[in-house]
Each structure stands twice: as C-alpha cells, then as structure tokens.
Design a protein around this motif. Structure first.
Motif, mmCIF file in Angstrom:
data_model
loop_
_atom_site.group_PDB
_atom_site.id
_atom_site.type_symbol
_atom_site.label_atom_id
_atom_site.label_comp_id
_atom_site.label_asym_id
_atom_site.label_seq_id
_atom_site.Cartn_x
_atom_site.Cartn_y
_atom_site.Cartn_z
ATOM 1 N N CYS A 467 0.844 -1.207 0.000
ATOM 2 C CA CYS A 467 0.000 0.000 0.000
ATOM 3 C C CYS A 467 0.877 1.253 0.000
ATOM 4 O O CYS A 467 1.731 1.413 0.878
ATOM 5 N N VAL A 468 0.663 2.115 -0.975
ATOM 6 C CA VAL A 468 1.425 3.363 -1.068
ATOM 7 C C VAL A 468 0.665 4.463 -0.340
ATOM 8 O O VAL A 468 -0.541 4.635 -0.539
ATOM 9 N N HIS A 469 1.386 5.189 0.520
ATOM 10 C CA HIS A 469 0.783 6.291 1.270
ATOM 11 C C HIS A 469 1.575 7.571 0.996
ATOM 12 O O HIS A 469 2.804 7.578 1.076
ATOM 13 N N GLU A 470 0.855 8.624 0.669
ATOM 14 C CA GLU A 470 1.466 9.948 0.605
ATOM 15 C C GLU A 470 1.193 10.634 1.936
ATOM 16 O O GLU A 470 0.029 10.806 2.324
ATOM 17 N N ILE A 471 2.253 11.015 2.623
ATOM 18 C CA ILE A 471 2.079 11.594 3.949
ATOM 19 C C ILE A 471 2.718 12.968 4.016
ATOM 20 O O ILE A 471 3.720 13.255 3.360
ATOM 21 N N MET A 472 2.096 13.832 4.815
ATOM 22 C CA MET A 472 2.667 15.131 5.150
ATOM 23 C C MET A 472 3.166 15.049 6.587
ATOM 24 O O MET A 472 2.498 14.464 7.453
ATOM 25 N N THR A 473 4.341 15.588 6.844
ATOM 26 C CA THR A 473 4.950 15.482 8.164
ATOM 27 C C THR A 473 4.694 16.750 8.967
ATOM 28 O O THR A 473 4.834 17.871 8.462
ATOM 29 N N LEU A 474 4.320 16.559 10.232
ATOM 30 C CA LEU A 474 3.944 17.655 11.118
ATOM 31 C C LEU A 474 4.659 17.507 12.454
ATOM 32 O O LEU A 474 4.856 16.386 12.945
ATOM 33 N N TYR A 475 5.001 18.634 13.048
ATOM 34 C CA TYR A 475 5.674 18.621 14.343
ATOM 35 C C TYR A 475 4.711 18.268 15.462
ATOM 36 O O TYR A 475 5.059 17.553 16.393
ATOM 37 N N LYS A 476 3.480 18.769 15.369
ATOM 38 C CA LYS A 476 2.489 18.465 16.394
ATOM 39 C C LYS A 476 1.107 18.450 15.754
ATOM 40 O O LYS A 476 0.885 19.028 14.687
ATOM 41 N N VAL A 477 0.171 17.739 16.400
ATOM 42 C CA VAL A 477 -1.205 17.640 15.908
ATOM 43 C C VAL A 477 -2.156 17.796 17.083
ATOM 44 O O VAL A 477 -1.743 17.811 18.251
ATOM 45 N N ASN A 478 -3.438 17.876 16.768
ATOM 46 C CA ASN A 478 -4.472 18.016 17.786
ATOM 47 C C ASN A 478 -5.579 17.000 17.511
ATOM 48 O O ASN A 478 -5.985 16.798 16.365
ATOM 49 N N GLY A 479 -6.073 16.336 18.549
ATOM 50 C CA GLY A 479 -7.225 15.461 18.415
ATOM 51 C C GLY A 479 -6.957 14.091 17.850
ATOM 52 O O GLY A 479 -7.873 13.443 17.339
ATOM 53 N N LEU A 480 -5.707 13.599 17.918
ATOM 54 C CA LEU A 480 -5.383 12.257 17.443
ATOM 55 C C LEU A 480 -5.036 11.359 18.630
ATOM 56 O O LEU A 480 -4.474 11.813 19.629
ATOM 57 N N ALA A 481 -5.354 10.081 18.494
ATOM 58 C CA ALA A 481 -5.051 9.083 19.523
ATOM 59 C C ALA A 481 -4.186 7.995 18.920
ATOM 60 O O ALA A 481 -4.174 7.795 17.696
ATOM 61 N N LEU A 482 -3.440 7.295 19.765
ATOM 62 C CA LEU A 482 -2.554 6.216 19.315
ATOM 63 C C LEU A 482 -3.268 4.876 19.415
ATOM 64 O O LEU A 482 -4.080 4.640 20.322
ATOM 65 N N ASP A 483 -2.946 3.997 18.479
ATOM 66 C CA ASP A 483 -3.562 2.668 18.432
ATOM 67 C C ASP A 483 -2.460 1.616 18.350
ATOM 68 O O ASP A 483 -1.843 1.427 17.300
ATOM 69 N N GLY A 484 -2.197 0.945 19.451
ATOM 70 C CA GLY A 484 -1.164 -0.084 19.477
ATOM 71 C C GLY A 484 0.183 0.449 19.921
ATOM 72 O O GLY A 484 0.323 1.604 20.341
ATOM 73 N N GLY A 485 1.180 -0.433 19.807
ATOM 74 C CA GLY A 485 2.523 -0.078 20.249
ATOM 75 C C GLY A 485 3.399 0.429 19.123
ATOM 76 O O GLY A 485 2.982 0.521 17.963
ATOM 77 N N ALA A 486 4.644 0.737 19.495
ATOM 78 C CA ALA A 486 5.602 1.267 18.532
ATOM 79 C C ALA A 486 6.343 0.123 17.839
ATOM 80 O O ALA A 486 6.649 -0.903 18.460
ATOM 81 N N HIS A 487 6.642 0.300 16.550
ATOM 82 C CA HIS A 487 7.332 -0.717 15.749
ATOM 83 C C HIS A 487 8.484 -0.060 14.986
ATOM 84 O O HIS A 487 8.368 1.073 14.524
ATOM 85 N N THR A 488 9.551 -0.811 14.855
ATOM 86 C CA THR A 488 10.717 -0.305 14.129
ATOM 87 C C THR A 488 10.871 -0.948 12.757
ATOM 88 O O THR A 488 11.620 -0.442 11.919
ATOM 89 N N GLN A 489 10.169 -2.082 12.528
ATOM 90 C CA GLN A 489 10.304 -2.760 11.240
ATOM 91 C C GLN A 489 9.757 -1.900 10.108
ATOM 92 O O GLN A 489 8.694 -1.290 10.212
ATOM 93 N N TYR A 490 10.505 -1.856 9.015
ATOM 94 C CA TYR A 490 10.078 -1.183 7.790
ATOM 95 C C TYR A 490 9.774 0.299 8.025
ATOM 96 O O TYR A 490 8.874 0.878 7.423
ATOM 97 N N SER A 491 10.550 0.913 8.891
ATOM 98 C CA SER A 491 10.322 2.326 9.176
ATOM 99 C C SER A 491 10.787 3.185 8.007
ATOM 100 O O SER A 491 11.878 2.985 7.461
ATOM 101 N N TRP A 492 9.949 4.123 7.601
ATOM 102 C CA TRP A 492 10.289 5.003 6.488
ATOM 103 C C TRP A 492 11.353 6.028 6.865
ATOM 104 O O TRP A 492 11.989 6.605 5.987
ATOM 105 N N PHE A 493 11.537 6.242 8.164
ATOM 106 C CA PHE A 493 12.516 7.217 8.652
ATOM 107 C C PHE A 493 13.495 6.477 9.563
ATOM 108 O O PHE A 493 13.151 6.157 10.707
ATOM 109 N N PRO A 494 14.695 6.177 9.066
ATOM 110 C CA PRO A 494 15.674 5.419 9.855
ATOM 111 C C PRO A 494 15.940 6.076 11.204
ATOM 112 O O PRO A 494 16.145 7.288 11.296
ATOM 113 N N GLY A 495 15.884 5.252 12.263
ATOM 114 C CA GLY A 495 16.106 5.760 13.609
ATOM 115 C C GLY A 495 14.832 6.110 14.336
ATOM 116 O O GLY A 495 14.886 6.555 15.490
ATOM 117 N N TYR A 496 13.669 5.894 13.695
ATOM 118 C CA TYR A 496 12.380 6.208 14.306
ATOM 119 C C TYR A 496 11.466 4.979 14.278
ATOM 120 O O TYR A 496 11.470 4.208 13.311
#
Length: 547
Positions: A467-496
């Motif tokens: 699945c191809v995703h076009e994403i815009m990167t933001l320093y901070k957001v409002n009104g979003l919640a997290l779903d699940g834990g953090a994963h390092t596999q296949y990270s688009w940004f090395p080190g994150y």
C-alpha cells in the motif's frame, strides 16, 4: 465648467494612485518583516532551542526497501500527442507528478506481470502508467482518473517470494483513452502523451501585436527626432523587432484609427520628453511635428471631423500627463521622483489590458512568486533553482504541496504552466488548516509543518503490504489518539519507530506517530498524516479556534 470637472476628476485619480503606491510600500515593508521572521524560524517546526540532527536525505532514498539494482536506463521523452499502449498501475491515495519519486512494493501477480512486461517492452521500455483511483460513495465502485503520469522504472529488485521492490520516477502526463485487462491478467491502457506548453512572458492572445511602451519609445521617437538625437537609453536589443511589430500593426489600421493611435503615442512620449528636458524648444518641436503629421486636407470635411476627434483624445491624455507633472513640480519633487513617475507611465500598455494583467500570466513572474511563497510557508527545500524553469517548478510544488489528494489531482489535470502556478499560489496563500476528511476536525495548522525529507513536506512511501501512502509530516497535531505499540520494522525514517494514529472523533486512520529510537536524533517525535485522509482547510474558516 466641463474643463474644471475634468481637471477635478484627474486630480482625484492622481491622489488615488499616490495613496495606492503608499499602501503598496507599506505592504512590502510588512512582507519583508514576515520574510525575515520566517527565515529565522526553525523550518522543521521543532523548538528553536533544539538542534535538528536527522539526515533528511535518508527518507528520500527509501532505504527500507533494501538493496535495489539500478536499471541504468534513462527514457527519452515521448513526443506530445503520441499514442502508445503501456502497463497500468491503479493506485488509491496517490497522485504522481512528473519528476516525483514513487516507490512500489509489488506483490499481486497481475502487477508483477505488469512490471516484467514494462522491463521488456519495445515501444516504451521501463515505462508504466500510474493512474489515481478512488472509491465512489454512491455506488461503492472505483472511479478512475482520466489524467495520469508515465513512470520510468529506475531501480528494482526481485525477491525470493516472487514480489518486487521498485523505485520509479514520474515522467510525462497523459490522457487515458481506454483501459483493459489482457489475456495474461496484466492491466493495460492506451494513453496519449499530453503536449506541455512552453513558459511565456505574456499571454499571446491578450497581447496580439502590441508591444510594451518602454520598448517602443525608442522607435517612436526615432520618427520624430533627428537621426543624431540620443534616445536617452530607452531602447534595448529587442527594439528592431518591436519596431517591425509596430509598423505592421499600424499598416492594418484605417486612416482614422491610425491618426488616433499616433496622436495618443505622440502625446504620451511628448510629455515624457518635456518632463526630462523641460525645454520650451522641445515642447514646440514635438507639438508642431505632431500637429503637422495629423492635420487633414482643408477640403476634406470627414477627415477634419475625425482629426478633431483625435485631437480631443490627445488633449485629454496630454492634460492628464501635464497635470501630474505640474503637481509634482508644485510640491518640490526632485528629478529622481519625476523619473520614478515616468517609469510608471512607461509601463502602461498600448494594448487593451493594463500591465498587471500581463504579469498575472507571465510564467516567470508567477514562478518567482510561487518560489517566494513556498520559502515563506514551507521553508525548505530551496526553490531558487527552479525559478528559471517554471514548468518544472509547477510540477515540483504540485507534488509536494501539503494539501488533499483530490486537490493535487486537480493540479495534475490543469493544462498550462501559468494556470497551474496561479492555482498553487492561491493554495499556498489560503492554506492554513489540516482537517480530518471524515469528521472535518482540525488537527493541525500550517505552522506545524515539519520537513523530514529532502524532497519536501509531503512524499510517497510504501508499506510491506504494497500500500502506497502519501504523507505530510507535522511537528504536532491536535485530536489524534494512538492505536497499538511502537514498531521499528520497515520504518520510512531510519532511527524512528512508528505507531498507528487515529482520529479521536471518528476513529479514522489518520497516519502514524514517529518516535526516535536514538537519543541523538532530533526532533524526538513527529507525525505523518495521510494526504488521502485530509480535507483542505482555509484561513478564513474560524471554526477551529481551539487549535
């Protein structure tokens, strides 16, 4: 009384012009302040006290795909209007532009076969077509865009499970004439390459055979002044062509139209000469020669009537210029001030449209405005290298501007460099909010943008499932919640590491939160929001004051 009303009207117009010029100077000073503040701010959106240490080039390399082999093949551009058959990729949530990078994780057998065919086809080797598709909420069917982009396969790698990792680059826009699935299950399409226009200084249809007055002045005076008289530096290397254009234009006018045209030109240029020389001899010379050149025979009553009409036109123009000159002399303006006013008059067009109308469609002027607006809003990467290439700049901004997927498809379908740049400037000026597409909740502001890739604030990435995703990167957001834990596999940004984020109101999948796994990396965290899941928000909307 009529003359007094005309003079009063002219005075009022001059005062309005002065007021507008004063306001423009104030606006320029304010813009300079904004520009300096934007240059000083941290373009990543992070706290200015923290240092940005992430290497943004890593994200644009798509290192998560692993090793890929270079095809060492660079496709020559196809002629505009050419019709060819190529394998098609239907992608949801993606709009590909010329010169933009598109990574692919090809898993489905029919699309694997499409890539294999593209690698061996003769007519357009290493080429596929990319078309955006979206769901139709009315009948739950997919809608196919009729404008897409050819993509050249730059790198690829065959994996043991039969899938492919591919890196492509957009090449040329096309119209999709028809599409089908062949006997081998490969999606194919007959496409016609769009003939792109060339950058222009002025719109041809609006200009016609008219030229700018400052280029014509040397030619016009050459017909009234002796051959050894200097043109005071008004001419340039294009004067010969402008003179030929003027002569051709006048040759097609009727005698009456030619007299009115010449009276207006001579009156304007005569006043310019009087401003610079203030010589009574020059005044008499231009006036006498102008009158002699336009006076009809005494026995021609129709010509005399037409001549009087042209005299009235010239008188009105001359009074306007003379009034402006007398006003400046009365208030003690110096020569530099009069020269400034003269430069304003010389920019007045001889065509039916004023100068600012031409600049509205001047590709290079629009490119400069777009680049400055991009620098002010986005900050990086620098767009100065694109200013002299308005066509490439228009596609670059369109591929990176952080707006909704549907708006970017709109930009892809615009024919004409000037029209595309004008639309992009409009979007950059009004873009202020990022909203959830489903519930319209405002989740971020323009000032929250963060550039985490050397390509810009928006880019395409592919996940392990293809699945191809076009994403815009933001320093901070409002009104979003997290779903699940953090994963390092296949990270688009090395080190994150990445964590799925959803809208707190409607629970739509909005994107991901990226958190650093390396204490030396900064920023410590940022958000990646899917462009397919946002709707454009404009500055005038006041319903989101809670951000």
């Amino acid at each position: 009384m009529d003359d007094e009303r005309i003079l009063e009207s002219e005075r009022h117009q001059i005062e309005q012009i002065r007021q507008l010029e004063f306001e423009e100077l104030q606006v320029e000073e304010v813009d300079d302040l904004h520009d300096s503040s934007d240059d000083d701010r941290d373009v990543t959106g992070a706290d200015s006290s923290s240092e940005f240490t992430f290497n943004t080039c890593l994200a644009s390399l798509h290192t998560y795909l692993g090793e890929v082999e270079d095809t060492h093949h660079r496709l020559a551009f196809l002629d505009g209007g050419a019709i060819l058959t190529i394998p098609l990729f239907y992608l949801e949530g993606v709009v590909l532009f010329p010169e933009a990078t598109l990574p692919l994780r090809v898993i489905q057998p029919n699309f694997v076969a499409a890539v294999e065919r593209a690698l061996t086809q003769v007519d357009a080797p290493y080429t596929i077509g990319v078309v955006r598709v979206c769901g139709d909420p009315n009948n739950r069917r997919m809608r196919f865009a009729t404008t897409g982009t050819t993509a050249e396969i730059r790198q690829y790698r065959r994996l043991e499970d039969g899938s492919l990792n591919v890196v492509t680059r957009g090449q040329q826009r096309f119209h999709l004439r028809r599409r089908w699935i062949d006997v081998e299950g490969v999606p194919c399409g007959e496409v016609q390459i769009i003939q792109e226009d060339l950058p222009v200084r002025t719109p041809r249809d609006a200009c016609g055979k008219f030229g700018p007055m400052n280029n014509l002045q040397n030619h016009s005076l050459s017909r009234t002044l002796p051959s050894n008289t200097s043109s005071h530096g008004y001419g340039n290397e294009d004067n010969d062509s402008e003179a030929n254009s003027e002569e051709s234009f006048e040759s097609e006018l009727s005698p009456t139209e030619r007299r009115i045209h010449q009276s207006a030109i001579f009156s304007l240029y005569g006043n310019d000469m009087m401003d610079e020389s203030t010589s009574s001899d020059d005044d008499k010379f231009v006036s006498d020669l102008d009158t002699q050149s336009r006076r009809p025979p005494a026995n021609d009553s129709d010509s005399i009537a037409n001549w009087k009409q042209s005299e009235n036109v010239a008188l009105q123009i001359g009074e306007s210029s003379t009034l402006g000159r007398q006003t400046h002399k009365g208030d003690g303006s110096n020569l530099s001030c009069r020269s400034f006013e003269l430069s304003k008059f010389r920019r007045v067009p001889r065509a039916h449209w004023p100068y600012w109308v031409y600049s509205m469609y001047d590709s290079y002027s629009l490119a400069q405005r777009a680049a400055e607006k991009w620098k002010q809003i986005v900050g990086t990467p620098n767009m100065d290298g694109f200013v002299k290439k308005p066509d490439l700049l228009s596609f670059h901004i369109a591929s990176k501007i952080p707006v909704s997927e549907s708006t970017r498809q709109e930009l892809l379908e615009i024919d004409g460099i000037s029209y595309r740049l004008r639309r992009e400037i409009e979007l950059l000026e009004c873009f202020d909010l990022v909203r959830c597409k489903s519930c319209k909740t405002a989740i971020a502001r323009r000032s929250d943008m963060l550039v985490m890739s050397s390509d810009g604030p928006l880019g395409a990435y592919v996940n392990p499932h293809g699945c191809v995703h076009e994403i815009m990167t933001l320093y901070k957001v409002n009104g979003l919640a997290l779903d699940g834990g953090a994963h390092t596999q296949y990270s688009w940004f090395p080190g994150y590491a990445w964590t799925i984020s959803i809208c707190h109101t409607c629970e739509s999948h909005m994107g991901w939160l990226f958190t650093t796994t390396n204490k030396k990396l900064k920023p410590k965290s940022f958000w990646g929001i899917r462009s397919s899941q946002v709707v454009d928000g404009i500055r005038e909307d006041k319903t989101s004051s809670n951000i």
